[in-house]
Design a protein around this motif. Structure first.
Motif, short mmCIF file in Angstrom:
data_model
loop_
_atom_site.label_atom_id
_atom_site.label_comp_id
_atom_site.label_asym_id
_atom_site.label_seq_id
_atom_site.Cartn_x
_atom_site.Cartn_y
_atom_site.Cartn_z
N GLY A 7 0.81 -1.21 0.00
CA GLY A 7 0.00 0.00 0.00
C GLY A 7 0.84 1.26 0.00
N ALA A 8 0.16 2.38 -0.12
CA ALA A 8 0.84 3.68 -0.10
C ALA A 8 1.55 3.86 1.24
CB ALA A 8 -0.17 4.80 -0.33
N CYS A 9 2.74 4.39 1.21
CA CYS A 9 3.53 4.70 2.42
C CYS A 9 3.75 3.47 3.30
CB CYS A 9 2.86 5.81 3.22
SG CYS A 9 2.63 7.32 2.28
N ALA A 10 3.87 2.30 2.69
CA ALA A 10 4.06 1.07 3.45
C ALA A 10 5.51 0.76 3.76
CB ALA A 10 3.45 -0.11 2.68
N GLY A 11 6.44 1.49 3.10
CA GLY A 11 7.85 1.25 3.33
C GLY A 11 8.56 0.58 2.17
N LYS A 12 7.92 0.58 1.00
CA LYS A 12 8.50 -0.08 -0.18
C LYS A 12 9.83 0.56 -0.58
CE LYS A 12 4.80 0.71 -2.58
NZ LYS A 12 3.90 1.34 -1.62
N ARG A 13 9.86 1.87 -0.66
CA ARG A 13 11.09 2.57 -1.06
C ARG A 13 12.23 2.30 -0.08
NH1 ARG A 13 11.32 6.69 -4.69
NH2 ARG A 13 9.42 7.01 -5.87
N ASP A 14 11.94 2.33 1.19
CA ASP A 14 12.98 2.06 2.19
C ASP A 14 13.50 0.63 2.05
OD1 ASP A 14 12.74 4.62 3.22
OD2 ASP A 14 11.43 4.00 4.88
N ALA A 15 12.59 -0.32 1.82
CA ALA A 15 13.00 -1.71 1.67
C ALA A 15 13.90 -1.89 0.45
CB ALA A 15 11.76 -2.61 1.55
N VAL A 16 13.55 -1.24 -0.65
CA VAL A 16 14.35 -1.34 -1.87
C VAL A 16 15.69 -0.63 -1.67
CG1 VAL A 16 14.49 -0.62 -4.29
CG2 VAL A 16 12.38 -1.63 -3.41
N THR A 17 15.68 0.54 -1.07
CA THR A 17 16.92 1.29 -0.86
C THR A 17 17.89 0.51 0.01
OG1 THR A 17 15.76 3.40 -1.11
CG2 THR A 17 17.87 3.46 0.03
N SER A 18 17.39 -0.17 1.04
CA SER A 18 18.29 -0.92 1.91
C SER A 18 18.87 -2.15 1.21
CB SER A 18 17.58 -1.33 3.20
OG SER A 18 16.59 -2.30 2.94
N ARG A 19 18.13 -2.73 0.29
CA ARG A 19 18.61 -3.91 -0.43
C ARG A 19 19.46 -3.57 -1.64
NH1 ARG A 19 14.24 -5.58 2.25
NH2 ARG A 19 13.90 -7.78 2.72
N PHE A 20 19.20 -2.42 -2.24
CA PHE A 20 19.90 -2.00 -3.46
C PHE A 20 20.41 -0.56 -3.31
CE2 PHE A 20 16.59 -5.08 -4.57
CZ PHE A 20 17.33 -6.04 -5.25
N PRO A 21 21.38 -0.34 -2.44
CA PRO A 21 21.82 1.03 -2.18
C PRO A 21 22.46 1.73 -3.38
CG PRO A 21 23.23 -0.55 -1.05
CD PRO A 21 22.09 -1.32 -1.64
N SER A 22 22.99 0.98 -4.32
CA SER A 22 23.65 1.60 -5.48
C SER A 22 22.74 1.69 -6.70
CB SER A 22 24.91 0.80 -5.84
OG SER A 22 24.53 -0.51 -6.27
N ALA A 23 21.47 1.44 -6.51
CA ALA A 23 20.53 1.42 -7.64
C ALA A 23 20.30 2.81 -8.22
CB ALA A 23 19.19 0.84 -7.20
N SER A 24 20.02 2.82 -9.51
CA SER A 24 19.52 4.05 -10.13
C SER A 24 18.00 3.93 -10.18
CB SER A 24 20.12 4.25 -11.52
OG SER A 24 19.75 3.19 -12.38
N TRP A 25 17.34 5.06 -10.17
CA TRP A 25 15.88 5.09 -10.09
C TRP A 25 15.31 5.71 -11.35
CZ3 TRP A 25 12.91 3.87 -5.49
CH2 TRP A 25 13.68 3.31 -4.47
N HIS A 26 14.21 5.12 -11.82
CA HIS A 26 13.55 5.62 -13.02
C HIS A 26 12.04 5.67 -12.77
CE1 HIS A 26 12.56 6.17 -17.25
NE2 HIS A 26 11.70 5.18 -17.13
N ARG A 27 11.46 6.84 -12.99
CA ARG A 27 10.01 6.99 -12.82
C ARG A 27 9.35 6.89 -14.19
NH1 ARG A 27 6.87 8.13 -8.91
NH2 ARG A 27 4.85 9.08 -9.22
N LEU A 28 8.34 6.04 -14.30
CA LEU A 28 7.62 5.88 -15.56
C LEU A 28 6.95 7.18 -15.95
CD1 LEU A 28 6.00 2.38 -14.97
CD2 LEU A 28 7.87 2.93 -16.54
N GLU A 29 7.04 7.52 -17.21
CA GLU A 29 6.44 8.74 -17.74
C GLU A 29 5.07 8.44 -18.33
OE1 GLU A 29 7.71 11.88 -17.73
OE2 GLU A 29 9.45 11.21 -16.59
N ALA A 30 4.11 9.28 -18.06
CA ALA A 30 2.75 9.12 -18.60
C ALA A 30 2.82 9.10 -20.12
CB ALA A 30 1.87 10.27 -18.14
N GLY A 31 2.12 8.15 -20.71
CA GLY A 31 2.05 8.07 -22.16
C GLY A 31 3.18 7.33 -22.83
#
Length: 141
Positions: A7-31
């Motif tokens: 769900g929203a604000c469930a801690g997904k970003r924190d969980a991913v950041t802790s497991r993949f600290p060197s990751a690059s992030w990409h936000r999907l663009e509308a369309g």
């Protein structure tokens, strides 16, 4: 590919950041198509894809659910293959919205359907699926 869902604000970003600290992030663009995310892939660097729900919201203009779903299934498979070739972990963060009250507006109900189908398709492609709730991470697959 790995899928982190909750769900929203469930801690997904924190969980991913802790497991993949060197990751690059990409936000999907509308369309844009999901396959366009491959431009953000880099060798030996995990890529985290976010913004799925908003991206699907922009797809509400398209009428054909089956064609839309087939397109993102193909794109997801190609993206996973490309990430494997680059030895780049691919991570998708998705918001779970199916546990609330069913909205009265047809477009909001359709958005929830699209999101559910996307999560099913991502789960099929994923080697690992993690459900995140209240900051707790549970392996589902």
């Amino acid at each position: 590919m790995q899928l982190f869902i909750g769900g929203a604000c469930a801690g997904k970003r924190d969980a991913v950041t802790s497991r993949f600290p060197s990751a690059s992030w990409h936000r999907l663009e509308a369309g844009q198509r999901l396959i366009n995310s491959q431009q953000a892939l880099a060798a030996n660097t995990p890529l985290v894809i976010t913004g799925v729900l908003e991206w699907l919201g922009a797809a509400l203009e398209r009428d054909d659910n089956d064609a839309l779903r087939q397109q993102w299934q193909r794109d997801m498979a190609t993206l996973c293959q490309r990430a494997d070739k680059l030895n780049a972990a691919l991570i998708i963060i998705a918001t779970e919205v199916g546990r609330g009250i069913v909205p009265m507006q047809p477009e909001q109900r359709r958005l929830r359907d699209l999101n559910g189908w996307f999560a099913q398709d991502a789960t099929t492609q994923a080697s690992h699926v993690w459900y995140v709730r209240h900051g707790l991470v549970m392996a589902v697959k």
